[in-house]
Design a protein around this motif. Structure first.
Motif, PDB file in Angstrom:
ATOM      1  N   LEU A  56       1.957  -7.635   0.323  1.00 46.77           N
ATOM      2  CA  LEU A  56       0.586  -7.356  -0.089  1.00 46.77           C
ATOM      3  C   LEU A  56       0.554  -6.282  -1.178  1.00 46.77           C
ATOM      4  CD1 LEU A  56      -2.475  -7.648   0.152  1.00 46.77           C
ATOM      5  CD2 LEU A  56      -2.396  -6.061   2.099  1.00 46.77           C
ATOM      6  N   ARG A  57       1.321  -5.250  -1.016  1.00 45.23           N
ATOM      7  CA  ARG A  57       1.358  -4.176  -2.022  1.00 45.23           C
ATOM      8  C   ARG A  57       1.792  -4.714  -3.381  1.00 45.23           C
ATOM      9  NH1 ARG A  57       5.335  -0.763  -3.981  1.00 45.23           N
ATOM     10  NH2 ARG A  57       4.517   1.194  -4.824  1.00 45.23           N
ATOM     11  N   ARG A  58       2.884  -5.495  -3.402  1.00 46.45           N
ATOM     12  CA  ARG A  58       3.350  -6.079  -4.669  1.00 46.45           C
ATOM     13  C   ARG A  58       2.261  -6.947  -5.290  1.00 46.45           C
ATOM     14  NH1 ARG A  58       7.959  -6.788  -1.645  1.00 46.45           N
ATOM     15  NH2 ARG A  58       7.459  -8.974  -1.292  1.00 46.45           N
ATOM     16  N   TRP A  59       1.605  -7.750  -4.461  1.00 48.59           N
ATOM     17  CA  TRP A  59       0.548  -8.649  -4.943  1.00 48.59           C
ATOM     18  C   TRP A  59      -0.600  -7.845  -5.566  1.00 48.59           C
ATOM     19  CZ3 TRP A  59       0.629 -14.005  -4.788  1.00 48.59           C
ATOM     20  CH2 TRP A  59      -0.547 -14.647  -5.196  1.00 48.59           C
ATOM     21  N   LEU A  60      -1.060  -6.826  -4.854  1.00 48.29           N
ATOM     22  CA  LEU A  60      -2.177  -6.023  -5.360  1.00 48.29           C
ATOM     23  C   LEU A  60      -1.808  -5.294  -6.652  1.00 48.29           C
ATOM     24  CD1 LEU A  60      -3.584  -4.517  -2.033  1.00 48.29           C
ATOM     25  CD2 LEU A  60      -4.597  -6.351  -3.421  1.00 48.29           C
ATOM     26  N   LEU A  61      -0.579  -4.806  -6.737  1.00 48.58           N
ATOM     27  CA  LEU A  61      -0.138  -4.126  -7.952  1.00 48.58           C
ATOM     28  C   LEU A  61      -0.148  -5.067  -9.157  1.00 48.58           C
ATOM     29  CD1 LEU A  61       2.778  -1.917  -6.573  1.00 48.58           C
ATOM     30  CD2 LEU A  61       0.632  -1.095  -7.601  1.00 48.58           C
ATOM     31  N   GLN A  62       0.176  -6.344  -8.914  1.00 49.83           N
ATOM     32  CA  GLN A  62       0.215  -7.322 -10.000  1.00 49.83           C
ATOM     33  C   GLN A  62      -1.147  -7.929 -10.300  1.00 49.83           C
ATOM     34  OE1 GLN A  62       3.103 -10.195  -8.700  1.00 49.83           O
ATOM     35  NE2 GLN A  62       4.832  -8.855  -9.085  1.00 49.83           N
ATOM     36  N   ASP A  63      -2.021  -7.979  -9.304  1.00 45.49           N
ATOM     37  CA  ASP A  63      -3.235  -8.773  -9.431  1.00 45.49           C
ATOM     38  C   ASP A  63      -4.511  -7.946  -9.583  1.00 45.49           C
ATOM     39  OD1 ASP A  63      -4.133 -11.491  -9.534  1.00 45.49           O
ATOM     40  OD2 ASP A  63      -5.097 -11.180  -7.586  1.00 45.49           O
ATOM     41  N   THR A  64      -4.425  -6.629  -9.656  1.00 46.67           N
ATOM     42  CA  THR A  64      -5.623  -5.810  -9.807  1.00 46.67           C
ATOM     43  C   THR A  64      -5.507  -4.933 -11.039  1.00 46.67           C
ATOM     44  OG1 THR A  64      -4.743  -4.072  -8.369  1.00 46.67           O
ATOM     45  CG2 THR A  64      -6.120  -5.752  -7.322  1.00 46.67           C
ATOM     46  N   ASP A  65      -6.627  -4.485 -11.536  1.00 49.14           N
ATOM     47  CA  ASP A  65      -6.694  -3.647 -12.727  1.00 49.14           C
ATOM     48  C   ASP A  65      -6.475  -2.186 -12.328  1.00 49.14           C
ATOM     49  OD1 ASP A  65      -7.381  -2.180 -14.952  1.00 49.14           O
ATOM     50  OD2 ASP A  65      -9.251  -3.245 -15.327  1.00 49.14           O
ATOM     51  N   PRO A  66      -5.363  -1.588 -12.765  1.00 47.69           N
ATOM     52  CA  PRO A  66      -5.076  -0.210 -12.351  1.00 47.69           C
ATOM     53  C   PRO A  66      -6.086   0.818 -12.873  1.00 47.69           C
ATOM     54  CG  PRO A  66      -3.481  -0.956 -13.981  1.00 47.69           C
ATOM     55  CD  PRO A  66      -4.337  -2.133 -13.630  1.00 47.69           C
ATOM     56  N   SER A  67      -6.911   0.443 -13.827  1.00 45.38           N
ATOM     57  CA  SER A  67      -7.903   1.401 -14.319  1.00 45.38           C
ATOM     58  C   SER A  67      -9.086   1.535 -13.361  1.00 45.38           C
ATOM     59  CB  SER A  67      -8.397   1.007 -15.707  1.00 45.38           C
ATOM     60  OG  SER A  67      -9.135  -0.199 -15.657  1.00 45.38           O
ATOM     61  N   VAL A  68      -9.267   0.567 -12.451  1.00 50.86           N
ATOM     62  CA  VAL A  68     -10.382   0.641 -11.501  1.00 50.86           C
ATOM     63  C   VAL A  68      -9.942   0.589 -10.038  1.00 50.86           C
ATOM     64  CG1 VAL A  68     -12.137  -0.225 -13.079  1.00 50.86           C
ATOM     65  CG2 VAL A  68     -10.840  -1.836 -11.691  1.00 50.86           C
ATOM     66  N   ILE A  69      -8.679   0.214  -9.784  1.00 53.27           N
ATOM     67  CA  ILE A  69      -8.178   0.140  -8.406  1.00 53.27           C
ATOM     68  C   ILE A  69      -6.821   0.831  -8.345  1.00 53.27           C
ATOM     69  CG2 ILE A  69      -7.382  -1.394  -6.566  1.00 53.27           C
ATOM     70  CD1 ILE A  69      -9.459  -3.411  -7.546  1.00 53.27           C
ATOM     71  N   SER A  70      -6.692   1.820  -7.463  1.00 53.86           N
ATOM     72  CA  SER A  70      -5.408   2.496  -7.288  1.00 53.86           C
ATOM     73  C   SER A  70      -4.795   2.045  -5.962  1.00 53.86           C
ATOM     74  CB  SER A  70      -5.573   4.011  -7.329  1.00 53.86           C
ATOM     75  OG  SER A  70      -6.407   4.449  -6.290  1.00 53.86           O
ATOM     76  N   ILE A  71      -3.495   1.851  -5.985  1.00 53.01           N
ATOM     77  CA  ILE A  71      -2.750   1.360  -4.820  1.00 53.01           C
ATOM     78  C   ILE A  71      -1.792   2.457  -4.370  1.00 53.01           C
ATOM     79  CG2 ILE A  71      -1.261  -0.468  -3.922  1.00 53.01           C
ATOM     80  CD1 ILE A  71      -3.854  -1.567  -5.117  1.00 53.01           C
ATOM     81  N   ASP A  72      -1.766   2.714  -3.059  1.00 55.30           N
ATOM     82  CA  ASP A  72      -0.869   3.721  -2.515  1.00 55.30           C
ATOM     83  C   ASP A  72      -0.268   3.182  -1.224  1.00 55.30           C
ATOM     84  OD1 ASP A  72       0.467   6.133  -2.336  1.00 55.30           O
ATOM     85  OD2 ASP A  72      -1.181   7.165  -1.358  1.00 55.30           O
ATOM     86  N   ALA A  73       0.937   3.612  -0.909  1.00 52.77           N
ATOM     87  CA  ALA A  73       1.589   3.242   0.355  1.00 52.77           C
ATOM     88  C   ALA A  73       2.067   4.518   1.028  1.00 52.77           C
ATOM     89  CB  ALA A  73       2.762   2.309   0.085  1.00 52.77           C
ATOM     90  N   THR A  74       1.889   4.581   2.334  1.00 55.71           N
ATOM     91  CA  THR A  74       2.315   5.767   3.067  1.00 55.71           C
ATOM     92  C   THR A  74       3.115   5.367   4.299  1.00 55.71           C
ATOM     93  OG1 THR A  74       0.274   5.820   4.361  1.00 55.71           O
ATOM     94  CG2 THR A  74       0.310   7.124   2.344  1.00 55.71           C
ATOM     95  N   ASN A  75       3.844   6.317   4.801  1.00 53.77           N
ATOM     96  CA  ASN A  75       4.613   6.131   6.027  1.00 53.77           C
ATOM     97  C   ASN A  75       4.257   7.290   6.946  1.00 53.77           C
ATOM     98  OD1 ASN A  75       6.539   5.874   8.056  1.00 53.77           O
ATOM     99  ND2 ASN A  75       8.078   5.102   6.643  1.00 53.77           N
ATOM    100  N   ARG A  76       3.728   6.969   8.112  1.00 56.27           N
ATOM    101  CA  ARG A  76       3.317   8.014   9.065  1.00 56.27           C
ATOM    102  C   ARG A  76       4.496   8.823   9.578  1.00 56.27           C
ATOM    103  NH1 ARG A  76      -0.952   3.963  11.550  1.00 56.27           N
ATOM    104  NH2 ARG A  76       0.882   2.691  11.650  1.00 56.27           N
ATOM    105  N   GLY A  77       5.674   8.388   9.277  1.00 61.18           N
ATOM    106  CA  GLY A  77       6.864   9.110   9.743  1.00 61.18           C
ATOM    107  C   GLY A  77       7.969   8.117  10.044  1.00 61.18           C
ATOM    108  N   ARG A  78       9.109   8.354   9.461  1.00 59.58           N
ATOM    109  CA  ARG A  78      10.229   7.458   9.714  1.00 59.58           C
ATOM    110  C   ARG A  78      10.669   7.557  11.152  1.00 59.58           C
ATOM    111  NH1 ARG A  78      14.967   7.948   5.596  1.00 59.58           N
ATOM    112  NH2 ARG A  78      15.130   9.847   6.744  1.00 59.58           N
TER     113      ARG A  78
END
Length: 126
Positions: free
Chosen positions: A27-49
C-alpha cells in the motif's frame, strides 16, 4: 493512532498481524506512486521492533491530505490498490480521519466508500 501533527484529513492503515506488514509495504509503495506529493504526504512508522524482527518493517502507514479536496484522490488510490492485490487484506485496519472523526473503511465496498467520501466532501462545501 493518528499521524504526527495536527492534520485534519488522513488515511491510516495499521497492520493487525505480522502478515499485514506485506500489505502495508504494498500500500505504501502504491500511494507513493499514485498520489501527488504536493498535496498528500506519506509516512510509515514502527511502534517498536520486536526481538528478531528486521529493521525495515513498519506497522502503520499514514497518508495526510493537505486539503479536503485531496481526499477523493487518496480514496481512489486506496480503492485502486485494494482491487489490484486480488485478495482481501484482512490483516489491515484502514481508517479515514476527518476533523477528528474516524471512519473504518477497510470493510466497506467500493460504492460505500465513494458514498462516504462524497458525504464528507459535501459537508466541507456547506
Amino acid at each position: 493512532m493518528g499521524c504526527v501533527g495536527n492534520e485534519e484529513t488522513q488515511l491510516i492503515a495499521e497492520s493487525v498481524t505480522e502478515e499485514g506488514q506485506e500489505f502495508l509495504s504494498s500500500l505504501r509503495r502504491w500511494l507513493l506512486q499514485d498520489t501527488d506529493p504536493s498535496v498528500i504526504s506519506i509516512d510509515a512508522t514502527n511502534r517498536g521492533r520486536r526481538p528478531g524482527e528486521m529493521s525495515g518493517t513498519f506497522d502503520t502507514v499514514c497518508a495526510v491530505a493537505s486539503q479536503i479536496s485531496s481526499l477523493g484522490g487518496l480514496a481512489i488510490a486506496y480503492l485502486t490498490w485494494r482491487s489490484s492485490i486480488r485478495t482481501e487484506a484482512a490483516d489491515l485496519r484502514v481508517t479515514l480521519e476527518v476533523h477528528g472523526q474516524r471512519i473504518q473503511i477497510d470493510n466497506l465496498t467500493d460504492e460505500q466508500l465513494r458514498d462516504v467520501i462524497s458525504r464528507v466532501c459535501a459537508r466541507e462545501v456547506e
